[in-house]
Scaffold this motif. Structure first.
Motif, PDB file in Angstrom:
ATOM      1  N   ASN A  59       0.827  -1.208   0.000  1.00  0.00           N
ATOM      2  CA  ASN A  59       0.000   0.000   0.000  1.00  0.00           C
ATOM      3  C   ASN A  59       0.862   1.258   0.000  1.00  0.00           C
ATOM      4  O   ASN A  59       0.539   2.248  -0.678  1.00  0.00           O
ATOM      5  N   PHE A  60       1.947   1.233   0.763  1.00  0.00           N
ATOM      6  CA  PHE A  60       2.854   2.382   0.769  1.00  0.00           C
ATOM      7  C   PHE A  60       3.552   2.529  -0.581  1.00  0.00           C
ATOM      8  O   PHE A  60       3.752   3.652  -1.054  1.00  0.00           O
ATOM      9  N   GLU A  61       3.925   1.416  -1.183  1.00  0.00           N
ATOM     10  CA  GLU A  61       4.562   1.471  -2.500  1.00  0.00           C
ATOM     11  C   GLU A  61       3.613   2.064  -3.532  1.00  0.00           C
ATOM     12  O   GLU A  61       4.019   2.870  -4.384  1.00  0.00           O
ATOM     13  N   ALA A  62       2.324   1.698  -3.446  1.00  0.00           N
ATOM     14  CA  ALA A  62       1.342   2.245  -4.376  1.00  0.00           C
ATOM     15  C   ALA A  62       1.138   3.740  -4.147  1.00  0.00           C
ATOM     16  O   ALA A  62       0.984   4.514  -5.104  1.00  0.00           O
ATOM     17  N   ALA A  63       1.141   4.154  -2.876  1.00  0.00           N
ATOM     18  CA  ALA A  63       0.937   5.562  -2.574  1.00  0.00           C
ATOM     19  C   ALA A  63       2.101   6.429  -3.048  1.00  0.00           C
ATOM     20  O   ALA A  63       1.922   7.587  -3.416  1.00  0.00           O
ATOM     21  N   SER A  65       4.219   5.524  -5.597  1.00  0.00           N
ATOM     22  CA  SER A  65       4.687   5.072  -6.909  1.00  0.00           C
ATOM     23  C   SER A  65       4.782   6.184  -7.942  1.00  0.00           C
ATOM     24  O   SER A  65       5.709   6.197  -8.754  1.00  0.00           O
ATOM     25  N   ASP A  66       3.841   7.137  -7.950  1.00  0.00           N
ATOM     26  CA  ASP A  66       3.839   8.153  -9.009  1.00  0.00           C
ATOM     27  C   ASP A  66       4.619   9.411  -8.658  1.00  0.00           C
ATOM     28  O   ASP A  66       4.701  10.347  -9.463  1.00  0.00           O
ATOM     29  N   GLY A  67       5.201   9.480  -7.468  1.00  0.00           N
ATOM     30  CA  GLY A  67       6.018  10.632  -7.092  1.00  0.00           C
ATOM     31  C   GLY A  67       5.261  11.875  -6.685  1.00  0.00           C
ATOM     32  O   GLY A  67       5.880  12.900  -6.377  1.00  0.00           O
ATOM     33  N   THR A  68       3.932  11.818  -6.682  1.00  0.00           N
ATOM     34  CA  THR A  68       3.159  13.008  -6.329  1.00  0.00           C
ATOM     35  C   THR A  68       3.222  13.320  -4.836  1.00  0.00           C
ATOM     36  O   THR A  68       2.991  14.463  -4.436  1.00  0.00           O
ATOM     37  N   PHE A  69       3.520  12.307  -4.021  1.00  0.00           N
ATOM     38  CA  PHE A  69       3.584  12.549  -2.578  1.00  0.00           C
ATOM     39  C   PHE A  69       4.672  13.556  -2.233  1.00  0.00           C
ATOM     40  O   PHE A  69       4.443  14.498  -1.458  1.00  0.00           O
TER      41      PHE A  69
END
Length: 282
Positions: A59-63, A65-69
Motif C-alpha cells: 500500500n505504501f509502495e502504491a501511494a 509510486s507516481d512521485g506526487t507525494f
C-alpha cells in the motif's frame, strides 16, 4: 481535583478511566496504521483484523509510486513554514502592543480580533478567491500562505496575549535599573520566558496550516500544486474501478501524519510548558 487525597480505590478508578480514555483516543490512530499494511480484500471482510499479520508494504509502495507525494509534501511544507513564520512574527508584535502599551483604538483592536474569529470561513471563500486571483497568486505558495496567515493570526494574537500579560513588566524595569537598555532587558529577560508560549502558539498555527483543506481546494485548482490534504483526497476513489482502496487510503493517511509526529517530537517539551504556563497569570 487532588488525587493524592483520594482513597486507593478512588485513585485506581480514576486511573482506569484515564487508561480507557487514552485507548479510545489512540485506537483510531492504531487502526489507521494497522490497516495501512493490510490488502484491500482483507479490510473489506466483515471480520475485523486487529493485527497486521501477513501484511506488506504494498500500500505504501502504491501511494509513493507516481512521485506526487513528495511534490505535495514540498508544497505543504513550504506553505506551512511561511504561514508559521509570518503568523508568529506578527502575532507576537501585536500581543506585545495590546498587553504592554496603552494607545488609542486598543480596545477596538482587541474587539476586532474577537469578532473576526466569529466569521464563518465559508463566508469568505468567494472574496478570498477573487482577491488572490486579482493579485495573480492562484496556485502559489504565497497566495495560500497569505490566506492561511489571515485565518490563523487572530486566535494566535489572543493566545499570545495571555502569555505576555502573564509576565510582569517589573522584571524588565528591574533589569533596566541594573543597566540594561529596554531592548536588552526584553531579549534577556522577557523573551526567554515567552518561548514556551511561542512554541504553543506555533503548534496551533502549524496544525491549522498543515491540515487545511477547503481553502487549498479553492486556491490551488492546478492538480500539480496540491497540498497533502488535497493529495490524500485522490485516494478516496479509483475512477477506473469506481471503488475505494482503503489500504492505500490508510497508507497515504499514515504518510501525511508522519511529519506532524516528527514535529511534535521536537516541540513537545516546550509545548507542555506553554500550555501550562498560559493558564497562569502573574
Amino acid at each position: 481535583m487532588n488525587l493524592a487525597k483520594k482513597s486507593p480505590a478512588a485513585r485506581a478508578g480514576w486511573a482506569t478511566i484515564a487508561v480507557i480514555a487514552t485507548l479510545a483516543w489512540a485506537f483510531p490512530v492504531y487502526w489507521m496504521v494497522n490497516s495501512s499494511f493490510l490488502p484491500g480484500s482483507t479490510l473489506e471482510q466483515l471480520t475485523p483484523t486487529f493485527l497486521p499479520f501477513g501484511g506488506s508494504l504494498s500500500n505504501f509502495e502504491a501511494a509513493l509510486s507516481d512521485g506526487t507525494f513528495l511534490r505535495a509534501l514540498g508544497m505543504s511544507a513550504a506553505i506551512t513554514f511561511l504561514t508559521l513564520i509570518v503568523c508568529i512574527a506578527f502575532a507576537f508584535l501585536a500581543a506585545l502592543a495590546i498587553s504592554r502599551f496603552r494607545f488609542r483604538g486598543r480596545k477596538q483592536f482587541v474587539l476586532a480580533v474577537l469578532v473576526i474569529q466569529m466569521i464563518p470561513a465559508e463566508a469568505l471563500f468567494i472574496a478570498q478567491y477573487k482577491m488572490i486571483a486579482g493579485f495573480g497568486l492562484l496556485n502559489t505558495v504565497v497566495g495560500v500562505s497569505l490566506i492561511y496567515t489571515a485565518t490563523v493570526i487572530p486566535f494566535t494574537i489572543w493566545m499570545l496575549r495571555g502569555f505576555v500579560a502573564g509576565i510582569p513588566a517589573e522584571l524588565e524595569e528591574a533589569a533596566m535599573v541594573d543597566g540594561l537598555s529596554r531592548n536588552q532587558a526584553f531579549m534577556r529577560i522577557t523573551f526567554p520566558l515567552l518561548a514556551p508560549g511561542l512554541v504553543a502558539s506555533g503548534v496551533y498555527a502549524f496544525l491549522q496550516a498543515w491540515n487545511e483543506f477547503a481553502v487549498a481546494l479553492i486556491l490551488l485548482p492546478d492538480g500539480s500544486k496540491a497540498t497533502l490534504p488535497l493529495w490524500l483526497r485522490g485516494f478516496l476513489q479509483d475512477s477506473a474501478v469506481n471503488t475505494t482502496n482503503w489500504g492505500e487510503v490508510m497508507a497515504a493517511s499514515t504518510l501525511v501524519a508522519v511529519p506532524v509526529i516528527v514535529f511534535f517530537m521536537f516541540v513537545q517539551g516546550r509545548m507542555t510548558q506553554g500550555l501550562v504556563g498560559g493558564a497562569v497569570k502573574g
